[in-house]
Scaffold this active site. Structure first.
Site, PDB file in Angstrom:
ATOM      1  N   CYS A  54       0.890  -1.420   0.024  1.00 12.25           N
ATOM      2  CA  CYS A  54       0.083   0.081  -0.007  1.00 12.25           C
ATOM      3  C   CYS A  54       0.699   1.184   0.084  1.00 12.25           C
ATOM      4  O   CYS A  54       0.301   2.257  -0.244  1.00 12.25           O
ATOM      5  CB  CYS A  54      -0.859  -0.130   1.201  1.00 12.25           C
ATOM      6  SG  CYS A  54      -1.962  -1.547   1.259  1.00 12.25           S
ATOM      7  N   HIS A  83      -3.496   7.100   1.775  1.00 16.93           N
ATOM      8  CA  HIS A  83      -3.919   5.871   1.514  1.00 16.93           C
ATOM      9  C   HIS A  83      -5.288   5.629   2.295  1.00 16.93           C
ATOM     10  O   HIS A  83      -5.377   5.743   3.346  1.00 16.93           O
ATOM     11  CB  HIS A  83      -2.910   4.767   1.781  1.00 16.93           C
ATOM     12  CG  HIS A  83      -3.368   3.396   1.761  1.00 16.93           C
ATOM     13  ND1 HIS A  83      -3.640   2.684   0.669  1.00 16.93           N
ATOM     14  CD2 HIS A  83      -3.346   2.508   2.698  1.00 16.93           C
ATOM     15  CE1 HIS A  83      -4.121   1.673   0.732  1.00 16.93           C
ATOM     16  NE2 HIS A  83      -3.968   1.035   2.041  1.00 16.93           N
ATOM     17  N   ASN A  98     -10.252  -0.688   0.039  1.00 18.39           N
ATOM     18  CA  ASN A  98      -8.523  -0.334  -0.034  1.00 18.39           C
ATOM     19  C   ASN A  98      -8.250  -1.140  -1.450  1.00 18.39           C
ATOM     20  O   ASN A  98      -8.175  -2.332  -1.536  1.00 18.39           O
ATOM     21  CB  ASN A  98      -7.946  -1.290   1.220  1.00 18.39           C
ATOM     22  CG  ASN A  98      -6.623  -1.019   1.279  1.00 18.39           C
ATOM     23  OD1 ASN A  98      -5.977  -0.708   0.418  1.00 18.39           O
ATOM     24  ND2 ASN A  98      -5.981  -1.424   2.271  1.00 18.39           N
TER      25      ASN A  98
HETATM   26  N1  COA Z   1     -18.009  -8.783   9.593  1.00 25.24           N
HETATM   27  C1  COA Z   1     -18.344  -8.904  11.158  1.00 25.24           C
HETATM   28  N2  COA Z   1     -17.588  -9.408  12.025  1.00 25.24           N
HETATM   29  C2  COA Z   1     -16.260  -9.468  11.754  1.00 25.24           C
HETATM   30  C3  COA Z   1     -15.910  -9.177  10.621  1.00 25.24           C
HETATM   31  C4  COA Z   1     -16.498  -8.862   9.511  1.00 25.24           C
HETATM   32  N3  COA Z   1     -16.124  -8.625   8.270  1.00 25.24           N
HETATM   33  N4  COA Z   1     -14.340  -8.991  10.711  1.00 25.24           N
HETATM   34  C5  COA Z   1     -14.200  -9.278  11.876  1.00 25.24           C
HETATM   35  N5  COA Z   1     -15.182  -9.541  12.614  1.00 25.24           N
HETATM   36  C6  COA Z   1     -15.160  -9.854  13.904  1.00 25.24           C
HETATM   37  C7  COA Z   1     -14.018 -10.693  14.592  1.00 25.24           C
HETATM   38  O1  COA Z   1     -14.187 -11.915  14.316  1.00 25.24           O
HETATM   39  C8  COA Z   1     -14.053 -10.114  16.096  1.00 25.24           C
HETATM   40  O2  COA Z   1     -15.036 -10.830  16.678  1.00 25.24           O
HETATM   41  P1  COA Z   1     -14.542 -11.230  18.245  1.00 25.24           P
HETATM   42  O3  COA Z   1     -14.390 -10.128  18.774  1.00 25.24           O
HETATM   43  O4  COA Z   1     -16.159 -12.273  18.491  1.00 25.24           O
HETATM   44  O5  COA Z   1     -13.545 -11.947  18.010  1.00 25.24           O
HETATM   45  C9  COA Z   1     -14.557  -8.567  15.995  1.00 25.24           C
HETATM   46  O6  COA Z   1     -15.235  -8.697  14.730  1.00 25.24           O
HETATM   47  C10 COA Z   1     -13.606  -7.819  15.894  1.00 25.24           C
HETATM   48  O7  COA Z   1     -13.828  -6.802  16.273  1.00 25.24           O
HETATM   49  P2  COA Z   1     -12.753  -5.421  16.698  1.00 25.24           P
HETATM   50  O8  COA Z   1     -11.421  -5.946  16.788  1.00 25.24           O
HETATM   51  O9  COA Z   1     -13.145  -4.686  17.548  1.00 25.24           O
HETATM   52  O10 COA Z   1     -12.641  -4.804  15.114  1.00 25.24           O
HETATM   53  P3  COA Z   1     -11.804  -3.539  15.085  1.00 25.24           P
HETATM   54  O11 COA Z   1     -12.789  -2.349  15.247  1.00 25.24           O
HETATM   55  O12 COA Z   1     -10.507  -3.783  15.371  1.00 25.24           O
HETATM   56  O13 COA Z   1     -11.875  -3.620  13.309  1.00 25.24           O
HETATM   57  C11 COA Z   1     -10.637  -3.881  11.352  1.00 25.24           C
HETATM   58  C12 COA Z   1     -11.408  -4.568  12.423  1.00 25.24           C
HETATM   59  C13 COA Z   1      -9.776  -4.923  10.466  1.00 25.24           C
HETATM   60  C14 COA Z   1     -11.757  -3.098  10.540  1.00 25.24           C
HETATM   61  C15 COA Z   1      -9.646  -2.650  11.863  1.00 25.24           C
HETATM   62  O14 COA Z   1      -8.894  -3.497  12.834  1.00 25.24           O
HETATM   63  C16 COA Z   1      -8.737  -2.383  10.674  1.00 25.24           C
HETATM   64  O15 COA Z   1      -9.076  -1.527   9.969  1.00 25.24           O
HETATM   65  N6  COA Z   1      -7.420  -2.594  10.641  1.00 25.24           N
HETATM   66  C17 COA Z   1      -6.582  -2.138   9.896  1.00 25.24           C
HETATM   67  C18 COA Z   1      -6.596  -2.524   8.587  1.00 25.24           C
HETATM   68  C19 COA Z   1      -5.836  -2.133   7.552  1.00 25.24           C
HETATM   69  O16 COA Z   1      -6.109  -1.061   7.471  1.00 25.24           O
HETATM   70  N7  COA Z   1      -5.339  -3.042   6.804  1.00 25.24           N
HETATM   71  C20 COA Z   1      -4.815  -2.704   5.425  1.00 25.24           C
HETATM   72  C21 COA Z   1      -3.442  -1.724   5.567  1.00 25.24           C
HETATM   73  S1  COA Z   1      -2.714  -1.159   4.267  1.00 25.24           S
END
Ligand code: COA
Length: 332
Positions: A120, A259, A289
């Protein structure tokens, strides 16, 4: 001489996949995806586009070349481009490089051409490289393309990653050629760029090479929370670093072109810089993304909407696999 961006272009596949579409094939919901990421839909390559990132990169490059021809009638032609750099982590082949294939597809034989891989952060790294080449006098006009077909590396059973990504490509033409207004005026062109990487972050975000194991397709892995924490800490840091180097402050920046990984990351960066969200344009709701495509696609949309005014100070910042991150500062 400080190069300027003289034209932009972008190309996304036609097929739209909404959050509701995804919730039919995995345990997720529109509500979860929207509130956690800001994404409503993404474009997914299918048919020929699925196997050809080349189609996306060619489409984006053609748009940029057309814009340059329209802006500089009679003086800009494809022959003005002397280098093509393609940033991607999902090339169609191990080799030839995407940039070489693009050169042939665009009938631009005679240019130098190579790829650059930094996930990215790839587009910012490619801009940095193009800027350095132009400032050194080695090349005058560079076509920089960033794009990925991430959908072919996604694990469609992993809702943690599959909902976040989309496919797309964007392009920008950088020039230091005086014929295209590229002479080194103080208030024009690239001011500075900063790049960093923390190679110990491999565990948090990676995808092994496609050819590693033919029986088991390559799939992306991401520790979402760790990547989120990395982004909200390092992106404001690198933006401040590039601003400090140039003797500027966040308030001097007209627009931040970041990004597009997660709307909440944009909000957090804005907050940490004490800057209003209006300065952080975004299109993540429509594309998700798009990896190396995200910054140039947004850049192109803003350029076509007339959001950049001559002399505006623009800050670009990328972050992702590496864990890598970088920022660029330029006068439009
Ligand atoms: N739909 C529903 N539930 C989902 C899910 C989806 N698509 N993806 C994950 N979950 C669940 C998980 O299983 C987890 O459940 P659990 O608590 O029962 O284990 C829970 O949702 C995760 O919640 P949480 O950790 O509070 O989510 P979050 O607020 O951290 O959001 C992301 C998750 C991935 C959206 C966030 O961490 C993120 O954007 N990270 C950066 C990713 C990124 O930018 N990557 C590219 C970089 S270039």
């Amino acid at each position: 001489m400080a190069p300027r961006i003289i034209a932009t272009g972008s190309y996304v596949p036609e097929k739209i996949v909404t959050n509701d579409d995804l919730s039919k094939c995995m345990d997720t919901s529109d509500e979860w995806i929207r509130t956690r990421t800001g994404i409503a839909e993404r474009r997914i390559a299918e048919g020929e586009e699925k196997t050809k990132l080349l189609t996306l990169m060619k489409g984006a490059s053609e748009q940029a070349l057309r814009m340059a021809e329209e802006r500089f009638p009679g003086s800009f032609g494809r022959e003005a481009v002397d280098l093509i750099i393609a940033a991607t982590c999902t090339p169609d082949m191990a080799f030839p490089a995407m940039a070489c294939r693009l050169q042939a597809a665009l009938s631009m034989e005679g240019t130098a051409a190579f790829d650059l891989s930094l996930a990215c952060t790839g587009f910012v790294a490619a801009l940095n490289t193009a800027d350095a080449f132009i400032q050194s006098g080695r090349y005058k006009t560079v076509l920089v393309v960033g794009g990925d077909v991430m959908s072919r590396m996604l694990d469609w059973e992993d809702r943690n990653t599959a909902v976040l990504f989309g496919d797309g490509a964007g392009a920008a033409i950088l020039s230091g050629d005086p014929r295209f207004g590229g002479e080194g005026r103080e208030d024009r062109g690239f001011v500075d760029m900063v790049m960093h990487a923390d190679g110990t972050g491999e565990e948090a975000l990676h995808c092994r090479a496609m050819y590693f194991n033919e029986k088991e397709p390559a799939k992306e892995y991401m520790d979402g929370r760790r990547v989120f924490e990395f982004a909200v800490r390092k992106v404001p840091e690198v933006i401040r670093e590039v601003l400090d180097k140039a003797g500027k402050t966040p308030a001097d920046v007209s627009l931040y072109v970041l990004h597009q990984a997660n709307y909440r990351i944009l909000e957090s960066v804005a907050k940490r810089l004490s800057e209003p969200m209006e300065k952080f344009p975004h299109n993540i709701a429509r594309y998700g993304n798009t990896t190396a495509g995200s910054i140039p696609i947004l850049l192109d949309e803003l350029c076509r909407e007339g959001r950049f005014k001559e002399g505006d100070l623009i800050c670009l910042a990328g972050f992702g696999g590496g864990l890598s991150y970088g920022a660029a500062l330029l006068y439009w």
